[in-house]
Design a protein around this motif. Sequence first.
Motif, short mmCIF file in Angstrom:
data_model
loop_
_atom_site.label_atom_id
_atom_site.label_comp_id
_atom_site.label_asym_id
_atom_site.label_seq_id
_atom_site.Cartn_x
_atom_site.Cartn_y
_atom_site.Cartn_z
N GLU A 70 0.63 -1.42 -0.39
CA GLU A 70 -0.36 -0.13 -0.27
C GLU A 70 0.89 1.52 -0.43
N GLY A 71 0.44 2.44 -0.76
CA GLY A 71 0.94 3.57 -0.92
C GLY A 71 2.26 3.80 -1.26
N ALA A 72 2.73 2.29 -2.63
CA ALA A 72 4.27 2.77 -3.03
C ALA A 72 4.43 3.19 -4.22
N PHE A 73 4.92 4.53 -4.99
CA PHE A 73 5.40 5.22 -5.67
C PHE A 73 6.24 5.32 -6.24
N HIS A 74 6.66 4.59 -7.60
CA HIS A 74 7.14 5.65 -8.36
C HIS A 74 7.38 6.74 -8.91
N LEU A 75 8.66 7.35 -9.25
CA LEU A 75 9.23 8.39 -9.57
C LEU A 75 10.47 8.24 -10.88
N SER A 76 10.82 9.48 -11.69
CA SER A 76 11.62 9.14 -13.14
C SER A 76 11.77 10.30 -13.95
N THR A 77 12.20 10.94 -14.79
CA THR A 77 12.04 11.66 -16.24
C THR A 77 11.51 11.11 -17.43
N ASN A 78 11.26 9.52 -17.23
CA ASN A 78 10.39 8.64 -18.06
C ASN A 78 9.11 8.83 -18.23
N MET A 79 8.75 10.10 -16.80
CA MET A 79 7.25 10.53 -16.59
C MET A 79 6.80 11.03 -17.21
N TYR A 80 5.83 11.88 -17.80
CA TYR A 80 5.99 12.88 -18.86
C TYR A 80 5.41 14.09 -17.00
N PRO A 81 5.52 15.23 -17.52
CA PRO A 81 5.21 16.15 -16.23
C PRO A 81 4.09 16.12 -15.16
N GLU A 82 3.34 15.84 -16.60
CA GLU A 82 1.73 16.15 -16.01
C GLU A 82 1.28 14.36 -15.00
N HIS A 83 2.03 13.49 -15.60
CA HIS A 83 2.05 12.20 -14.29
C HIS A 83 2.89 12.46 -13.58
N ARG A 84 4.10 12.91 -13.35
CA ARG A 84 4.27 13.82 -12.44
C ARG A 84 3.83 14.10 -11.07
N LEU B 72 1.54 21.11 -25.18
CA LEU B 72 1.52 19.71 -24.57
C LEU B 72 4.16 19.20 -23.93
N GLN B 73 4.37 20.77 -23.51
CA GLN B 73 5.54 20.00 -23.22
C GLN B 73 4.94 19.47 -21.29
N ARG B 74 3.37 19.04 -20.84
CA ARG B 74 3.16 18.90 -19.60
C ARG B 74 3.03 17.12 -20.09
N TYR B 75 3.27 16.76 -21.38
CA TYR B 75 2.77 15.84 -21.83
C TYR B 75 3.87 15.02 -22.86
N SER B 76 5.09 15.59 -22.38
CA SER B 76 6.25 15.04 -23.30
C SER B 76 7.29 14.42 -22.13
N VAL B 77 8.16 13.40 -22.90
CA VAL B 77 9.25 12.83 -21.69
C VAL B 77 10.60 13.23 -22.67
N THR B 78 11.27 13.79 -21.93
CA THR B 78 12.85 14.10 -23.27
C THR B 78 14.20 12.51 -23.07
N VAL B 79 14.14 12.19 -24.33
CA VAL B 79 14.76 10.89 -24.75
C VAL B 79 15.73 11.07 -25.58
N ARG B 80 16.94 10.90 -25.24
CA ARG B 80 18.15 11.17 -26.02
C ARG B 80 17.99 10.38 -27.14
N HIS B 81 18.33 11.40 -27.82
CA HIS B 81 18.37 10.66 -29.90
C HIS B 81 18.38 9.75 -30.34
N ARG B 82 19.41 9.30 -29.66
CA ARG B 82 19.76 7.70 -30.12
C ARG B 82 19.04 6.65 -29.27
#
Length: 730
Positions: free
Chosen positions: A475-489, A672-682
């Motif tokens: 119960e109450g477990a959460f995960h945060l990372s930059t691979n989640m878009y800002p609105e999600h975080r 759309l920035q709130r719904y975007s994730v920054t990924v490396r070009h590769r």
Amino acid sequence: MNSIKYYAHSRHDATKDHWQILDNHLQNVASLASSFAAVFGASEWGKIAGLLHDAGKATAQFTQRLEGSPVRVNHSLCGARYAQEYGGKFGLLLSYVIAGHHGGLPDGGLQEGQLHHRLKYERLPADVSPPSVDIRPDVLKPPFTKLPENQVFSLSFFTRMLFSCLTDADFLDTEAFCTPERASARNGRPATGLVALRDALNTHLDTVERDAALSRVNDIRKTVLHDCRARASETPGLFSLTVPTGGGKTLSSMAFALDHAVTHGLRRVIYAIPFTSIIEQNAKVFSDVFGQDNVLEHHCNYRSKDEPEEQGYDKWRGLAAENWDAPVVVTTNVQFFESLFSNRPSRCRKLHNIARSVIVLDEAQAIPTEYLEPCLYALKELVGQYGCTVVLCTATQPAVDDASLPERVRLHHVREIIADPQRLYTDLKRTEVTLAGRLTDAALAARLDGHGQVLCIVGTKPQAQAVFSLLQEREGAFHLSTNMYPEHRRRVLGTIRQRLADRLPCRVVSTSLIEAGVDVDFPVVYRAMAGLDSIAQAAGRCNREGRLTEPGQVVVYEPEKPARMPWMQRCASRAQETLRTLPEADPLGLEAIRRYFGLIYDVQELDRKDIFKRLRGQVDRDMVFKFREIANDFRFIDDEGAALIIPIDPEVEDLVQQLHSYKFPRPVLRKLQRYSVTVRHRELEKLRSAGAVEMIDDAYPVLRNLAAYSEDMGLCVDSVEVWQPEGLVS
């Protein structure tokens, strides 16, 4: 000019009678550039640059070009050559500025394409009229009280500042003639002086103080604010503001900045932050106080050459971002420092508006070590030659004034704003740090499961996923990372804060993004071994408001799989060395922090790309400056990544569809920035190859295959949350 009528610009919908007369354009640009350069004592330089910059348009060939002929005219070289021939020793500085006012400051040198080669060998139109500009070598002297010891750096910096004056003046006058509606939007915002902003902040702070609960932490915050106000009247220069996390330094530093600017007639406040994750947070704080139309938030998740077509504030923001013509600018370290070493007109337009500003470098310790030497020298120039005040604002003050640094590198005469930093640290101490040694992911998860409310900050995204996978059924477990878009975080953080307030179980596994100013308050924090500055930031999420009867627990552990990035490894090893050599010291105390930065600042690593090395020594008669070369090498982030849009719900899908039809999509992209994730070009290329991404206009990637995203990015945890956001707030 002779009696022949020459033109600077045409308009497709106007007859030649309504084209812009060249002489009018030159005079207008000269007047603007002169006023811009006057701020740092170079008015005559700006005037001459403006009069010469388009002198090569005084030819029949250029008129033919405006009439539609495909003929090419090298119009910038005429004024550049004139400045070289008649400007004396320093005339070549103007040559750089004029020759590069469209394509960017060039490299000096005799190779083809370099400035000296172009001045010597390129031909000018035979019928070009000579400019009627009187250049006297005695006028073209750098406006320094004395030429600094490092002449090459100072003169190259001065050239960029002059380049800024000319390019901004040229853009503004061209805009006023060619697109007057843009000029009207730019100038339509009511001007608000810094006095009014200072008064608004004082009113806000009075309200905060009146409504604040009685607590030791809030009493300490009052002390911090008092010290900031007390030192604001001191003469401009270099200051440090050493305030532990949770001490209220954001608004207190702004109080110092505005009081100081008003007292000394400075023009604006520039607030530079290293983390894009808190830019919007701080900008919102300032906007709530000063009003949205007084705060320019400048950072780019998207890079677009399109002209803005926004309405109201958004349109003004897009225009003001071009030259930072705003009373308060909130930006990133990347934007700030890379602009100071850029050669591009679009990046350099803003530089003249940095002169006579208060510059607050929040989290100053985050300046990349490999660029520290050129960055510190740039700060010295801004303070010494351009009337700026710089505030190094941090909870973990870097040892930039330490005697162990070479004389040319370290900052001198840095004045601490806080009356007694050691006492402030002691009074605001709310945590105890313990070392747990090496922990496997399973052992770490077991420890976390033993706490009702706990935050664990790991060093890598894979470890965040691995540890969370062992807890996700709890119960109450959460995960945060930059691979989640800002609105999600944002949604997840909202749920986390509510559960903390309601005293419900809350176990969070996060990457370091949560350290960057995110306002959460846990009784226990685990942190993977890292630099002491990062550990201190993590400690700022523990017992933040000082409500616990006992100190909060900060547990530092060595992860099962250490981070692979060399810089992170180095920071962790230097932290461990510091703790070994100071076994009795507080791991986050001022003594340990200074020792840690002394170890981090390896003299051999302070200018890894030889930026400063190429700008050292005495000025020779040729003044060969490598502007383009240095601009290409001075990049805080080698791969800045691409913004991948996650079409999470119908509203986002509607915005994505608008990208297909909008000629100027910046307003859509901002939403759309709130719904975007920054990924490396590769990584983006992998997803494109797998058919997981739709590219709109070859510029805007949109995720279309979640399975491929999860597989390639290792985000099986996030993938569930991405498509079921309602589960996050249940």
